[in-house]
Design a protein around this motif. Sequence first.
Motif, short mmCIF file in Angstrom:
data_model
loop_
_atom_site.label_atom_id
_atom_site.label_comp_id
_atom_site.label_asym_id
_atom_site.label_seq_id
_atom_site.Cartn_x
_atom_site.Cartn_y
_atom_site.Cartn_z
N VAL A 157 1.07 5.90 -3.06
CA VAL A 157 -0.15 6.22 -2.32
C VAL A 157 -1.10 5.04 -2.27
N ASP A 158 -0.90 4.07 -3.15
CA ASP A 158 -1.77 2.89 -3.20
C ASP A 158 -1.23 1.71 -2.40
N SER A 159 -0.05 1.86 -1.79
CA SER A 159 0.54 0.76 -1.04
C SER A 159 -0.34 0.36 0.14
N VAL A 160 -0.42 -0.95 0.38
CA VAL A 160 -1.14 -1.47 1.54
C VAL A 160 -0.14 -1.62 2.68
N VAL A 161 -0.37 -0.89 3.77
CA VAL A 161 0.57 -0.94 4.90
C VAL A 161 -0.11 -1.39 6.19
N ASP A 162 -1.42 -1.61 6.14
CA ASP A 162 -2.13 -2.12 7.31
C ASP A 162 -1.91 -3.62 7.42
N ARG A 163 -1.50 -4.09 8.59
CA ARG A 163 -1.14 -5.49 8.76
C ARG A 163 -2.33 -6.41 8.51
N ALA A 164 -3.48 -6.06 9.02
CA ALA A 164 -4.66 -6.90 8.82
C ALA A 164 -5.01 -6.98 7.34
#
Length: 249
Positions: free
Chosen positions: A165-172
């Motif tokens: 749930v803490d993964s960063v998946v937004d490209r920016a």
Amino acid sequence: MGTESPTLDLLERLAAAPDRMTFDALVRQVGLPPNVLRGRLKQLVDRGWVDARPADGLDRATFAIGVAALRPGSAFLGGDRAVRLAGPVLSRARDQVDESFRLVRLDGTAIVCLAGREATHDLVGPVVGKRMPAHGPASGRAILAHRSRAEVEAILDQGIEAHTVDSVVDRAALFDELAECRARGWAYERGQMVPGVGCIAAAVPSTSGPVTDAISCVVPLARLTDDHAEEVAACVLRASRDLATALQG
């Protein structure tokens, strides 16, 4: 999966599977006719490259990579200079801060662990040979921070996957983290790949080509205070520089 090397496709599918696979699942995923797949599996089972349980009646068995698959991996690790030189560096770093250390390398869109030294309280366990998407762990980001934006974009174009749930998946947001890594000198993530586990990593400097390797430290979040993070980061940076120096010798 390609059709020009079905045996390799079969081995790669089994290697990537999180659990044992049935014959029917392999038929669907590898795309070989059942009779052809049955023959290839028998050859691989007989030579130890694939493990079948039970061994009689392939149609009813489940399959996984066999112990013979260790042979080429062991030959690669034994012949890789960075892996050989990393052993003492990783051991020394582990003993300095009592945490687990790894050497990883960028391989296409993923990183693969080539060596490790585990602390007694390690929550993940030995991971040599494990592959992870390069954009996810701190070790992958430490390497990508030294690659061009176009190279990173090409990797991200293959897909951005959340592991927790803490993964960063937004490209920016990912590019922001790479910029922070370049400015700080090391990458940092808390629970983005494994719940309850953080990671600090630094790229191994290279004077002979693109940066391909990184040294990372895996720390249970319960131990990862701000002060300890600074201590670990200093140790990771020192270890990455030590390995780079050894490689130049």
